[in-house]
Every structure is written in C-alpha cells, then in structure tokens.
Design an enzyme around this catalytic site. Structure first.
Site, PDB file in Angstrom:
ATOM      1  CB  CYS A  41      -0.947  -0.009   1.192  1.00  0.00           C
ATOM      2  SG  CYS A  41      -0.117  -0.068   2.811  1.00  0.00           S
ATOM      3  CG  HIS A  88      -4.041   0.910   4.555  1.00  0.00           C
ATOM      4  ND1 HIS A  88      -3.408   0.049   3.694  1.00  0.00           N
ATOM      5  CD2 HIS A  88      -5.127   1.395   3.869  1.00  0.00           C
ATOM      6  CE1 HIS A  88      -4.079  -0.012   2.547  1.00  0.00           C
ATOM      7  NE2 HIS A  88      -5.115   0.800   2.627  1.00  0.00           N
ATOM      8  CG  ASN A 121      -7.840   1.235   0.252  1.00  0.00           C
ATOM      9  OD1 ASN A 121      -6.611   1.202   0.369  1.00  0.00           O
ATOM     10  ND2 ASN A 121      -8.633   0.538   1.042  1.00  0.00           N
TER      11      ASN A 121
END
Length: 364
Positions: A175, A312, A332
C-alpha cells in the site's frame, strides 16, 4: 503502549458460541499487542456474551451459513468440503458478521459508514492486518505554514482527469508504494503531462530501505526517490507482480518521472490547512489506522476509527464540505469491489483514522 478506544466491542454482541469466543478473544489479544483494546475488557465482555448465548445464536449461525455459501460463490472461494480450512474460514466469516452488527450500530445517519460482507470477510483480523496493513509511519512535524485563505467548498482531482484508476495490491503489503506512485503520477499530470500509470513494482523492488511486500513507509520511499533521482517508469515497462522481486535498473536515457522534493507534515487540528495543501499541491499520500476498514462497504467513516496506530497508506484526492458531514475522498488500493468502487470517505475535522497525522505532498 497506546490503547484503542473502539468501545467495548464484545459487550454489544449477544449471540456467540464457545468456539466463536475463543477465536474472538484471540483476535482481541492480537489487537492488544498492536496497541489495541484492553484485554481485560475483552475477556470479561466475552464471558458475559457467552452467558447470553442460546437459541438466537443458532438462528444467527443458520443465517451466516447461508451468507457464507453466497460469499464463496461470489468471491470464488474453492475450499474443499469438510476441510479444516473450510471450517476455519466459516468461523472467521461468522465472527465478521458479529463485527458488522457492532459497527453498524453507530450508523444512525443516512451518510454514515456501512459495514458488511466483502472480499475480506473470511479472513481473521490477524490475517487481514498481516497482509493489508503493512505501512510504517515516520514522525511528521506539525504544520506551521499559513493556510490558503480561499479555496472551494468541494474539490476533487478526479474531475480534472489527473487521478489514475483504482489499483489492487492483492496479497502484497505494498500500500505504501501505491500511495507514493499515485501521488507522483497525479502531480506529473497536473503539471501538463499526459496521465499514465507509473510502476508500483519498481518502488516495491528498488526502495531498498523498505521491505517490499512485507511493508514500507511512504516517506522513506519518497526520500529514496529524491536522493537517488531514480526515474519512475511506466507500469507497462515494469508491471506489477504482487511479490517482491529483484530491482530492475534502466538507463539514464530511459524516460520516466523523477521526484525533486516532498513535504511531510502533521495536520492534526488543522485539517482546513490540509485541504489547502491538497488544492495547491495535488493528491496527498497519507497513513491511517485502517483496522476497521476490513468490513467497510461505503458511506462516511465517523466513528470507531482511531488515530492510535498508523498501518495503511492511501491517497487523498479530494474533499467535500457542502453536506452535513464534511469528508475526505480517499483512493484505496484494494480493488474496485471494495468500498465506494475502491474509495473510502472519511469525516473531516476530528483526525478520524489518523488521516491528518502523516501527510506527504510531492514536488516534481
């Protein structure tokens, strides 16, 4: 050690069997080790829930079994019949449905976040965290600059055609690389160049102070890009493989995008200034606490998402303050089947999910 304040999760759960509780307490113990809830509360609440288990629990299990069958078909889960894995995944799925009851109990407003069955529903919270929550944050200095005095009440870089499509990191903890590359390719397009997808795999393989699919820091990756002057090549030149590989080098004459500089700032209590930074500098790479995002379906996250644990990395591409609940528009990297077609909305103003604590802007 920091502690979470999601609330007494188990106290709201009325229908739990003994095996569910064993797994449930194990997961809460895990979150405690990550800086999570107080274990004593978890155990006492679980014991209380056990005493209330009964006839209704059987009905919940029956319903969960039907939903699990539909889930397996939708997401192509090919577990062997009566296998140990099937039994374990079914248990995780049942635990997820209990979490949804708790999380949705806060959703009293029409725009509130909704939680339910998605592609992560057969993962334990430990498994989910171990694969998808692998970003590391660096301490960011508090923002001390002046705010832009005038900026629109609603702004979305997607409307300018400078935000790449939602990507899927798959079972790789990359990520951090997706957020950095997303910011770089957007700023490059804002500068007048054609929007093109740059290589996330190049950052995963070559940002040597990070850990590839085992996790990394956006600020460390940006420091590497700034210091080495490495050019990010296109995704077609260096395709994504969802696993850490050997760094592939390109000649100096090869085309690509290099990073001149970046800023890393903490906008806690100053999210209006963060809005100004977004308008002025382009999409922002941020790190959040996304533990509760495992079950997110859509809507604006306002509750049960703390700023206690950064884990994240995502890309903030816009905001909207015109409605009753102002929110950030966040891209995302879990594919378009997750959330709002790959996006999540996070309330502005209370540092929800820690979204304002580690904010990076890229300069080319």
């Amino acid at each position: 050690m920091r502690t979470r304040s999601f609330g007494t999760f188990s106290a709201n759960i009325k229908h739990v069997c003994f095996l569910d509780l064993l797994q449930y307490v194990m997961e809460l113990t895990f979150l405690r080790l990550m800086g999570g809830w107080h274990l004593l509360i978890a155990v006492s609440a679980a014991a209380s829930a056990l005493s209330r288990a009964g006839e209704t629990h059987a009905k919940v299990n029956t319903s969960a079994a039907a939903h699990f069958h539909s889930f397996r078909k939708k997401f192509h889960r090919l577990y062997e019949v009566d296998s140990e894995e099937l039994i374990r995944r079914r248990l995780y799925f049942q635990n997820a449905t209990l979490r949804h009851l708790y999380l949705n109990s806060f959703s009293t407003e029409p725009q509130s976040a909704r939680y339910g069955i998605n592609q992560f529903s057969d993962l334990s919270q430990m498994e989910f965290s171990d694969v998808y929550l692998r970003a590391f944050s660096s301490r960011a200095p508090a923002f001390s600059g002046g705010s832009i005095k005038e900026f629109p009440a609603k702004f979305d870089w997607r409307e300018k055609g400078v935000v790449g499509p939602v990507q899927n990191q798959l079972s790789c903890g990359s990520c951090w690389a997706f957020s950095v590359v997303g910011a770089v390719q957007s700023v490059y397009a804002i500068g007048g160049s054609q929007l093109e997808q740059l290589s996330v795999q190049q950052v995963v393989d070559c940002s040597f102070k990070n850990k590839g699919c085992d996790g990394g820091s956006p600020s460390v990756a940006l420091t590497w890009l700034k210091q080495t002057k490495v050019k990010l090549v296109t995704q077609s030149d260096y395709p994504y493989k969802a696993k850490t590989g050997i760094c592939h080098f390109f000649s100096r004459s090869h085309g690509g995008v290099s990073v001149k500089d970046f800023s890393l700032q903490d906008f806690s209590g100053q999210e209006e200034a963060m809005m100004g930074q977004l308008v002025q500098n382009g999409p922002l790479a941020v790190i959040v606490d996304a533990v509760s995002w495992q079950d997110y379906l859509g809507g604006i996250i306002q509750h049960h998402c703390t700023s206690q644990w950064s884990n994240h990395a995502v890309l903030v591409v816009g905001y909207d303050t015109t409605g009753e609940i102002p929110y950030w528009i966040v891209q995302n990297s879990w594919g378009t089947s997750w959330g709002n077609e790959g996006y999540v909305y996070v309330k502005i103003g209370s540092n929800v999910c820690g979204i304002a604590e580690s904010v990076a802007a890229v300069f080319l």
